[in-house]
Design a protein around this motif. Sequence first.
Motif, PDB file in Angstrom:
ATOM      1  N   ILE A 380     -33.431  10.909 -35.996  1.00 60.95           N
ATOM      2  CA  ILE A 380     -34.031  10.009 -36.381  1.00 60.95           C
ATOM      3  C   ILE A 380     -34.762  10.155 -37.831  1.00 60.95           C
ATOM      4  O   ILE A 380     -34.621   9.458 -38.620  1.00 60.95           O
ATOM      5  CB  ILE A 380     -35.132   9.733 -35.172  1.00 60.95           C
ATOM      6  N   PRO A 381     -35.545  11.352 -37.835  1.00 62.43           N
ATOM      7  CA  PRO A 381     -36.147  11.330 -39.304  1.00 62.43           C
ATOM      8  C   PRO A 381     -35.189  11.631 -40.312  1.00 62.43           C
ATOM      9  O   PRO A 381     -35.254  11.117 -41.508  1.00 62.43           O
ATOM     10  CB  PRO A 381     -36.976  12.932 -39.073  1.00 62.43           C
ATOM     11  N   LEU A 382     -33.874  12.323 -40.079  1.00 61.72           N
ATOM     12  CA  LEU A 382     -33.110  12.385 -41.246  1.00 61.72           C
ATOM     13  C   LEU A 382     -32.488  10.835 -41.525  1.00 61.72           C
ATOM     14  O   LEU A 382     -32.087  10.645 -42.915  1.00 61.72           O
ATOM     15  CB  LEU A 382     -31.760  12.977 -40.646  1.00 61.72           C
ATOM     16  N   THR A 383     -31.989  10.130 -40.530  1.00 60.26           N
ATOM     17  CA  THR A 383     -31.640   8.827 -40.984  1.00 60.26           C
ATOM     18  C   THR A 383     -32.731   8.024 -41.444  1.00 60.26           C
ATOM     19  O   THR A 383     -32.178   7.229 -42.446  1.00 60.26           O
ATOM     20  CB  THR A 383     -31.273   8.080 -39.372  1.00 60.26           C
ATOM     21  N   THR A 384     -33.786   8.173 -41.360  1.00 61.10           N
ATOM     22  CA  THR A 384     -34.971   7.626 -41.755  1.00 61.10           C
ATOM     23  C   THR A 384     -35.072   7.796 -43.337  1.00 61.10           C
ATOM     24  O   THR A 384     -35.289   7.113 -44.292  1.00 61.10           O
ATOM     25  CB  THR A 384     -36.242   7.828 -41.030  1.00 61.10           C
ATOM     26  N   ALA A 385     -34.875   9.147 -43.788  1.00 64.36           N
ATOM     27  CA  ALA A 385     -35.158   9.676 -45.019  1.00 64.36           C
ATOM     28  C   ALA A 385     -33.963   9.217 -45.825  1.00 64.36           C
ATOM     29  O   ALA A 385     -34.238   8.786 -46.863  1.00 64.36           O
ATOM     30  CB  ALA A 385     -35.289  11.214 -45.005  1.00 64.36           C
ATOM     31  N   VAL A 386     -32.715   9.306 -45.166  1.00 63.95           N
ATOM     32  CA  VAL A 386     -31.511   8.599 -45.924  1.00 63.95           C
ATOM     33  C   VAL A 386     -31.544   7.342 -46.232  1.00 63.95           C
ATOM     34  O   VAL A 386     -31.312   6.550 -47.329  1.00 63.95           O
ATOM     35  CB  VAL A 386     -30.240   9.226 -45.234  1.00 63.95           C
ATOM     36  N   ALA A 387     -32.030   6.564 -45.150  1.00 64.14           N
ATOM     37  CA  ALA A 387     -32.169   5.233 -45.263  1.00 64.14           C
ATOM     38  C   ALA A 387     -33.264   4.638 -46.369  1.00 64.14           C
ATOM     39  O   ALA A 387     -32.950   3.825 -47.207  1.00 64.14           O
ATOM     40  CB  ALA A 387     -32.646   4.612 -44.032  1.00 64.14           C
ATOM     41  N   VAL A 388     -34.303   5.499 -46.442  1.00 69.12           N
ATOM     42  CA  VAL A 388     -35.335   5.087 -47.557  1.00 69.12           C
ATOM     43  C   VAL A 388     -34.937   5.371 -48.889  1.00 69.12           C
ATOM     44  O   VAL A 388     -35.015   4.486 -49.825  1.00 69.12           O
ATOM     45  CB  VAL A 388     -36.515   5.871 -47.309  1.00 69.12           C
ATOM     46  N   ALA A 389     -34.160   6.505 -49.017  1.00 72.09           N
ATOM     47  CA  ALA A 389     -33.573   6.890 -50.311  1.00 72.09           C
ATOM     48  C   ALA A 389     -32.417   5.774 -50.848  1.00 72.09           C
ATOM     49  O   ALA A 389     -32.495   5.481 -51.988  1.00 72.09           O
ATOM     50  CB  ALA A 389     -33.082   8.355 -50.252  1.00 72.09           C
ATOM     51  N   VAL A 390     -31.706   5.306 -49.905  1.00 74.89           N
ATOM     52  CA  VAL A 390     -30.609   4.450 -50.307  1.00 74.89           C
ATOM     53  C   VAL A 390     -31.378   3.036 -50.473  1.00 74.89           C
ATOM     54  O   VAL A 390     -30.853   2.443 -51.454  1.00 74.89           O
ATOM     55  CB  VAL A 390     -29.532   4.372 -48.923  1.00 74.89           C
ATOM     56  N   VAL A 391     -31.985   2.564 -49.573  1.00 74.70           N
ATOM     57  CA  VAL A 391     -32.690   1.289 -49.859  1.00 74.70           C
ATOM     58  C   VAL A 391     -33.378   1.205 -51.049  1.00 74.70           C
ATOM     59  O   VAL A 391     -33.576   0.408 -51.842  1.00 74.70           O
ATOM     60  CB  VAL A 391     -33.710   0.598 -48.584  1.00 74.70           C
ATOM     61  N   LYS A 392     -34.291   2.123 -51.269  1.00 73.75           N
ATOM     62  CA  LYS A 392     -34.966   2.240 -52.723  1.00 73.75           C
ATOM     63  C   LYS A 392     -33.847   2.174 -54.084  1.00 73.75           C
ATOM     64  O   LYS A 392     -34.220   1.424 -54.697  1.00 73.75           O
ATOM     65  CB  LYS A 392     -35.960   3.453 -52.674  1.00 73.75           C
ATOM     66  N   ALA A 393     -32.964   3.044 -53.720  1.00 77.00           N
ATOM     67  CA  ALA A 393     -31.820   3.116 -54.939  1.00 77.00           C
ATOM     68  C   ALA A 393     -31.074   1.589 -54.966  1.00 77.00           C
ATOM     69  O   ALA A 393     -30.821   1.295 -55.943  1.00 77.00           O
ATOM     70  CB  ALA A 393     -31.074   4.131 -54.796  1.00 77.00           C
ATOM     71  N   THR A 394     -30.693   1.113 -54.032  1.00 73.35           N
ATOM     72  CA  THR A 394     -29.836  -0.155 -53.826  1.00 73.35           C
ATOM     73  C   THR A 394     -30.660  -1.304 -53.913  1.00 73.35           C
ATOM     74  O   THR A 394     -30.266  -2.466 -54.378  1.00 73.35           O
ATOM     75  CB  THR A 394     -29.107  -0.057 -52.727  1.00 73.35           C
ATOM     76  N   GLY A 395     -32.153  -1.408 -53.795  1.00 75.56           N
ATOM     77  CA  GLY A 395     -32.832  -2.441 -53.654  1.00 75.56           C
ATOM     78  C   GLY A 395     -34.012  -2.911 -54.389  1.00 75.56           C
ATOM     79  O   GLY A 395     -34.208  -3.671 -55.036  1.00 75.56           O
ATOM     80  N   ALA A 396     -34.838  -1.715 -54.425  1.00 77.05           N
ATOM     81  CA  ALA A 396     -36.051  -1.690 -55.070  1.00 77.05           C
ATOM     82  C   ALA A 396     -35.870  -2.079 -56.744  1.00 77.05           C
ATOM     83  O   ALA A 396     -36.639  -2.676 -57.390  1.00 77.05           O
ATOM     84  CB  ALA A 396     -36.928  -0.605 -55.174  1.00 77.05           C
ATOM     85  N   ALA A 397     -34.729  -1.566 -57.268  1.00 81.69           N
ATOM     86  CA  ALA A 397     -34.562  -1.725 -58.690  1.00 81.69           C
ATOM     87  C   ALA A 397     -34.155  -3.150 -59.187  1.00 81.69           C
ATOM     88  O   ALA A 397     -34.200  -3.444 -60.423  1.00 81.69           O
ATOM     89  CB  ALA A 397     -33.361  -0.735 -59.410  1.00 81.69           C
TER      90      ALA A 397
END
Length: 409
Positions: A380-397
């Motif tokens: 769970i924490p690993l999935t959460t960390a990867v998901a945050v990194a990916v969503v920030k890279a693909t979405g926030a910008a």
Amino acid sequence: MLTAAGLVARRRAAWILAAILGPLGVATLVAMVLLWPTGDHGDLKLSNPYAVAQGVSIDTGTVQTVGQSGCADGQPASQCAVAVTQPEAGGPVVAVAMNPDVMVSHGVKAGDRIRYLNLSRLQQPSATPAASAPAAPSYVFVDFVRTVPVLLLAGLYAFVVVAVARWRGLRALVGLAGAYAVLALFVLPGLVEGKPPLLLALVGSTAIMMGVLYFAHGISARTSTALLGTIFGLGVTALLASWAVDAGNLTGVGSHDAASLVSLGGGLSISGVILCGLVIASLGALNDVTITQASAVWELYELAPRTPARRLFSSALRIGRDHIASTVYTIAFAYAGAALPALLLVMLYERPLLEALTGPELVEEVVRTLVGSIGLVLAIPLTTAVAVAVVKATGAARLAPAAAPETAG
């Protein structure tokens, strides 16, 4: 609208995910080819318990009435119960001798469809049996016919899944069929042929998860994130299972089915079967928590796109903690329900609790619960960390800077 920086960030995240999952997929495919069973089971053969001798058949019929026949004085009714049955092939009704255990545990009633051995065509001995010897029954109960209720239940399950989840539910059902095909065509024959059980479990489970997740949820960064978390959890589970089977001396002697396999000999390893089962048993729960956790990160981001990464991770992990608690209960109760007869026996033995939990009747279920839960919790924490990194890279910008308000001249 995506900015130029957003396009670059999204492309970079996609390449990173592909760089990780691509080689994993290729390695899984190559390993499946190398480990694929030959179909040669050698000397491992087990007679079919439903095979019959020449002149004997297994017939099907519908119970008309239930009674007793040939009961001796003081003999329990369950030991001389007969079911008057109408054969489905036609002809007169027959008296089927019932299994005493079935009569005590469940019983049989009018309208039940049953299978029974038809011994009436066997050549009778010419010698007249002694008057005191009871005549052997010509028709003997084998089992109930459960085809209709099971198909109705399966149809209801499929209808509910498709009605609620629509096309995604239908794709999930097709993916489930594919998963069982991998088990039936790859994992089980591989175990019979003596292939390395840990490799079989990891390769088969990874192939199942790649197929099921992408087929049911589509090819996306969200699905890839969940897949990464699932594979990580599988790796942890496999390592723990390998250690637990050896350190816990899990032999399978507490299981009747495992004991039957032990008698076959050959290259079949019961410890390997247990190890493979520990890994495969964690698939469903791991898939559940990782896809849910990845979806939680994406939904939280959509609600508040400008949330800092650390705060987004903390919020998603709080959801994950609740999911951990509920899923651990789910795993424990699922295994407890499956082992309920063994739990009843242990209770009646009146053994000390620790001795009972580590005894041959329950230890496999206990280890399965602990190993699966550890892999699930760490995923769970690993999935959460990867998901945050990916969503920030693909979405926030993609969020274009807010236009500066015009000032009055």
